[in-house]
Scaffold this motif. Structure first.
Motif, mmCIF file in Angstrom:
data_model
loop_
_atom_site.group_PDB
_atom_site.id
_atom_site.type_symbol
_atom_site.label_atom_id
_atom_site.label_comp_id
_atom_site.label_asym_id
_atom_site.label_seq_id
_atom_site.Cartn_x
_atom_site.Cartn_y
_atom_site.Cartn_z
ATOM 1 N N LEU A 136 0.846 -1.202 0.000
ATOM 2 C CA LEU A 136 0.000 0.000 0.000
ATOM 3 C C LEU A 136 0.881 1.252 0.000
ATOM 4 O O LEU A 136 0.517 2.268 -0.595
ATOM 5 N N ARG A 142 3.053 6.135 -5.549
ATOM 6 C CA ARG A 142 2.685 6.287 -6.953
ATOM 7 C C ARG A 142 1.692 7.442 -7.135
ATOM 8 O O ARG A 142 1.804 8.235 -8.066
ATOM 9 N N ARG B 13 -3.025 2.720 7.117
ATOM 10 C CA ARG B 13 -2.530 2.834 5.736
ATOM 11 C C ARG B 13 -3.597 2.445 4.711
ATOM 12 O O ARG B 13 -3.681 3.032 3.636
ATOM 13 N N LEU B 14 -4.402 1.457 5.053
ATOM 14 C CA LEU B 14 -5.509 1.050 4.171
ATOM 15 C C LEU B 14 -6.454 2.233 3.997
ATOM 16 O O LEU B 14 -6.880 2.570 2.884
ATOM 17 N N PHE B 15 -6.767 2.863 5.115
ATOM 18 C CA PHE B 15 -7.690 3.994 5.100
ATOM 19 C C PHE B 15 -7.107 5.178 4.322
ATOM 20 O O PHE B 15 -7.788 5.774 3.486
ATOM 21 N N SER B 16 -5.849 5.510 4.591
ATOM 22 C CA SER B 16 -5.275 6.693 3.931
ATOM 23 C C SER B 16 -5.065 6.445 2.436
ATOM 24 O O SER B 16 -5.235 7.346 1.622
ATOM 25 N N THR B 17 -4.738 5.203 2.057
ATOM 26 C CA THR B 17 -4.573 4.899 0.629
ATOM 27 C C THR B 17 -5.906 5.037 -0.094
ATOM 28 O O THR B 17 -5.993 5.645 -1.170
ATOM 29 N N THR B 18 -6.963 4.489 0.499
ATOM 30 C CA THR B 18 -8.296 4.588 -0.098
ATOM 31 C C THR B 18 -8.699 6.058 -0.274
ATOM 32 O O THR B 18 -9.191 6.461 -1.334
ATOM 33 N N LEU B 20 -6.713 8.661 -0.502
ATOM 34 C CA LEU B 20 -5.880 9.274 -1.545
ATOM 35 C C LEU B 20 -6.366 8.903 -2.946
ATOM 36 O O LEU B 20 -6.431 9.754 -3.837
ATOM 37 N N VAL B 21 -6.704 7.621 -3.162
ATOM 38 C CA VAL B 21 -7.196 7.190 -4.484
ATOM 39 C C VAL B 21 -8.511 7.905 -4.797
ATOM 40 O O VAL B 21 -8.697 8.430 -5.902
ATOM 41 N N GLU B 22 -9.404 7.970 -3.816
ATOM 42 C CA GLU B 22 -10.684 8.660 -4.022
ATOM 43 C C GLU B 22 -10.480 10.118 -4.423
ATOM 44 O O GLU B 22 -11.131 10.614 -5.340
ATOM 45 N N GLU B 24 -7.860 11.468 -5.785
ATOM 46 C CA GLU B 24 -7.237 11.493 -7.115
ATOM 47 C C GLU B 24 -8.305 11.306 -8.205
ATOM 48 O O GLU B 24 -8.321 12.015 -9.210
ATOM 49 N N LEU B 25 -9.207 10.350 -7.993
ATOM 50 C CA LEU B 25 -10.268 10.091 -8.980
ATOM 51 C C LEU B 25 -11.231 11.275 -9.053
ATOM 52 O O LEU B 25 -11.650 11.682 -10.143
ATOM 53 N N ILE B 117 -7.252 4.160 -12.783
ATOM 54 C CA ILE B 117 -7.047 3.083 -11.798
ATOM 55 C C ILE B 117 -5.888 2.191 -12.236
ATOM 56 O O ILE B 117 -5.023 1.844 -11.432
ATOM 57 N N ILE B 120 -2.607 3.901 -11.555
ATOM 58 C CA ILE B 120 -2.228 3.930 -10.136
ATOM 59 C C ILE B 120 -1.720 2.551 -9.686
ATOM 60 O O ILE B 120 -0.655 2.431 -9.093
ATOM 61 N N PHE B 121 -2.480 1.485 -10.007
ATOM 62 C CA PHE B 121 -2.126 0.159 -9.491
ATOM 63 C C PHE B 121 -1.058 -0.553 -10.317
ATOM 64 O O PHE B 121 -0.585 -1.618 -9.930
#
Lengths: 150, 150
Positions: A136, A142, B13-18, B20-22, B24-25, B117, B120-121
């Motif tokens: 993560l 990234r 980290r799971l929460f902050s990554t989610t 951040l992706v949201e 960004e989108l 997506i 990013i991944f």
């Protein structure tokens, strides 16, 4: 499965898992402390700032959505868990601080919160938890690095 | 590091990554389509329901927060991307459907969304993406199964 489909599938699962964990924590906070995740998050920010935080700083640091900061602070003040005082350096700004009762309340919730999280993620062996944490981190880096295609 | 600390670190980290992706989108949808993630999410639900959805059904299926469904539907109706019609089976209920323009608009956004997506991944090798998908599934199952300690 193509890399794009694969990534979309991972993102949807990342999102739904996060949402499920949040709901679970919110429910447990309601059940055991009559609280909510936004309230817990706000208290956690104050606990890390012994000097207190201005309303604007609080809004910026809050991670959860769904809670209006002004409204949350008023409710916590009514419960005597926080105080709002005029800043000594800026008479126009109110500084929010935890009270002694707020500190005790937060400490009890934080212990329970840690236990609930540990219980959920005990589903994975320690090595898998560490691998996921590291991966993560790669995804976060990234997003933060400038890219040409996104 | 104890299992509890380890789990808390992973959850944050799971929460902050989610988050951040949201963000960004949401930013990319604004920049390229003058749209938002809640709007995109609502259109995605309608795209999966060719018969249309009632307001109550829409509210239940929406994943993102921060968008009032009634308000979102009115704005999309003003943009001629959805229609609201009285249900033939229940005169009291309004059914929301995508228009032809709404379908085209959503299809264009969905293609871009998939590209963002994927970009990013792409930070992770395919094997790591699949491993993470599987492990998140284990965590989801854990949340859904009855436990004694949480």
């Amino acid at each position: 499965m193509s890399a794009a489909q694969d990534s979309l599938r991972l993102w949807l699962r990342l999102f739904s898992t996060t949402t499920l964990v949040e709901r679970e924590l919110d429910r447990a906070l309601k059940r055991e402390f009559g609280s909510t995740l936004p309230r817990f998050d706000l208290l956690a920010q104050l606990e890390r700032a012994p000097e207190g935080l201005r309303m604007g700083e609080l809004s910026e640091r809050i991670l959860t959505t769904g809670g209006n900061v002004t409204w949350l602070v008023r409710a916590l003040e009514a419960d005597k868990l926080v105080t709002r005082r005029v800043s000594p350096t800026d008479k126009r700004a109110a500084v929010v601080r935890l009270t002694a009762a707020g500190k005790r309340h937060f400490a009890a919730m934080a212990r329970a919160h840690e236990r609930w999280i540990a219980d959920i993620f005990a589903a994975l062996p320690a090595a898998d938890r560490r691998a996921m944490h590291a991966r993560l981190g790669v995804v976060k880096d990234r997003i933060r690095s400038p890219r040409t295609t996104a």
